[in-house]
Design a protein around this motif. Structure first.
Motif, PDB file in Angstrom:
ATOM      1  N   PHE A 110       0.794  -1.219   0.000  1.00  0.00           N
ATOM      2  CA  PHE A 110       0.000   0.000   0.000  1.00  0.00           C
ATOM      3  C   PHE A 110       0.832   1.276   0.000  1.00  0.00           C
ATOM      4  O   PHE A 110       0.276   2.367  -0.060  1.00  0.00           O
ATOM      5  CB  PHE A 110      -0.926   0.015   1.230  1.00  0.00           C
ATOM      6  CG  PHE A 110      -2.179  -0.779   1.040  1.00  0.00           C
ATOM      7  CD1 PHE A 110      -3.269  -0.238   0.384  1.00  0.00           C
ATOM      8  CD2 PHE A 110      -2.261  -2.073   1.520  1.00  0.00           C
ATOM      9  CE1 PHE A 110      -4.428  -0.959   0.200  1.00  0.00           C
ATOM     10  CE2 PHE A 110      -3.414  -2.808   1.346  1.00  0.00           C
ATOM     11  CZ  PHE A 110      -4.508  -2.256   0.688  1.00  0.00           C
ATOM     12  N   LYS A 141      -0.813   4.875  -0.765  1.00  0.00           N
ATOM     13  CA  LYS A 141      -1.001   5.825   0.332  1.00  0.00           C
ATOM     14  C   LYS A 141      -0.303   7.149   0.051  1.00  0.00           C
ATOM     15  O   LYS A 141      -0.802   8.217   0.438  1.00  0.00           O
ATOM     16  CB  LYS A 141      -0.517   5.219   1.647  1.00  0.00           C
ATOM     17  CG  LYS A 141      -1.465   4.157   2.155  1.00  0.00           C
ATOM     18  CD  LYS A 141      -1.039   3.587   3.483  1.00  0.00           C
ATOM     19  CE  LYS A 141      -2.073   2.558   3.958  1.00  0.00           C
ATOM     20  NZ  LYS A 141      -1.756   2.035   5.289  1.00  0.00           N
ATOM     21  N   ALA A 172      -8.777   1.859   2.854  1.00  0.00           N
ATOM     22  CA  ALA A 172      -7.767   1.174   2.050  1.00  0.00           C
ATOM     23  C   ALA A 172      -8.081  -0.319   2.066  1.00  0.00           C
ATOM     24  O   ALA A 172      -8.337  -0.889   3.130  1.00  0.00           O
ATOM     25  CB  ALA A 172      -6.369   1.428   2.620  1.00  0.00           C
ATOM     26  N   ILE A 180      -7.689   2.700  -2.539  1.00  0.00           N
ATOM     27  CA  ILE A 180      -8.000   3.587  -1.425  1.00  0.00           C
ATOM     28  C   ILE A 180      -9.102   4.532  -1.878  1.00  0.00           C
ATOM     29  O   ILE A 180      -8.944   5.246  -2.870  1.00  0.00           O
ATOM     30  CB  ILE A 180      -6.765   4.382  -0.953  1.00  0.00           C
ATOM     31  CG1 ILE A 180      -5.656   3.425  -0.502  1.00  0.00           C
ATOM     32  CG2 ILE A 180      -7.150   5.343   0.175  1.00  0.00           C
ATOM     33  CD1 ILE A 180      -4.366   4.094  -0.128  1.00  0.00           C
TER      34      ILE A 180
END
Length: 135
Positions: free
Chosen positions: A78, A82, A114, A125
């Motif tokens: 992620f 992010k 997420a 997300i």
């Protein structure tokens, strides 16, 4: 209530995201209000669903718009998603957008979710924002 400024809000959000140089550096212009046909790029930003509610008062018409901006990537983990999501949030939260119709009173970050989309092996997300518009 007035939904009259809905299209103007979406256009202003799109223009704000496209004009953000930090976001462009991360997604190379892959910012959409509708995903193009075919295989989308590895990481992209998409303006998604919206929900509007009446916010009229004695002075005039208005609405509160809750909308989603999604970051989707096929990269493992992620971290990249992010980073892109934070850049989207920075670009929109508290932004002063000029609308073709209506006046933006405020724009706020509401929440984020997420998740890994199992069947597609992608990370996604969904960022939720709230805009208050006077029409």
């Amino acid at each position: 209530m007035s939904y009259g400024a809905g299209a103007a809000l979406q256009a202003a959000i799109y223009q704000r995201l496209v004009a953000d140089s930090a976001l462009d550096a991360l997604v190379s212009g892959a910012i959409y209000d509708s995903i193009p046909p075919g295989t989308p790029p590895g990481t992209y930003v998409s303006i998604g669903p919206e929900e509007a509610r009446d916010a009229s008062d004695q002075v005039g018409r208005g609405a509160t718009h809750d909308f989603t901006v999604s970051v989707v990537t096929d990269q493992a983990g992620f971290q990249n998603a992010k980073t892109v999501a934070a850049t989207v949030s920075d670009a929109l939260t508290g932004a002063t957008l000029i609308l073709a119709r209506g006046r933006l009173v405020g724009l706020w970050f509401v929440s984020a979710r997420a998740r890994r989309v199992e069947k597609a092996d992608v990370r996604r997300i969904d960022l939720r924002f709230r805009a208050r518009i006077e029409d």
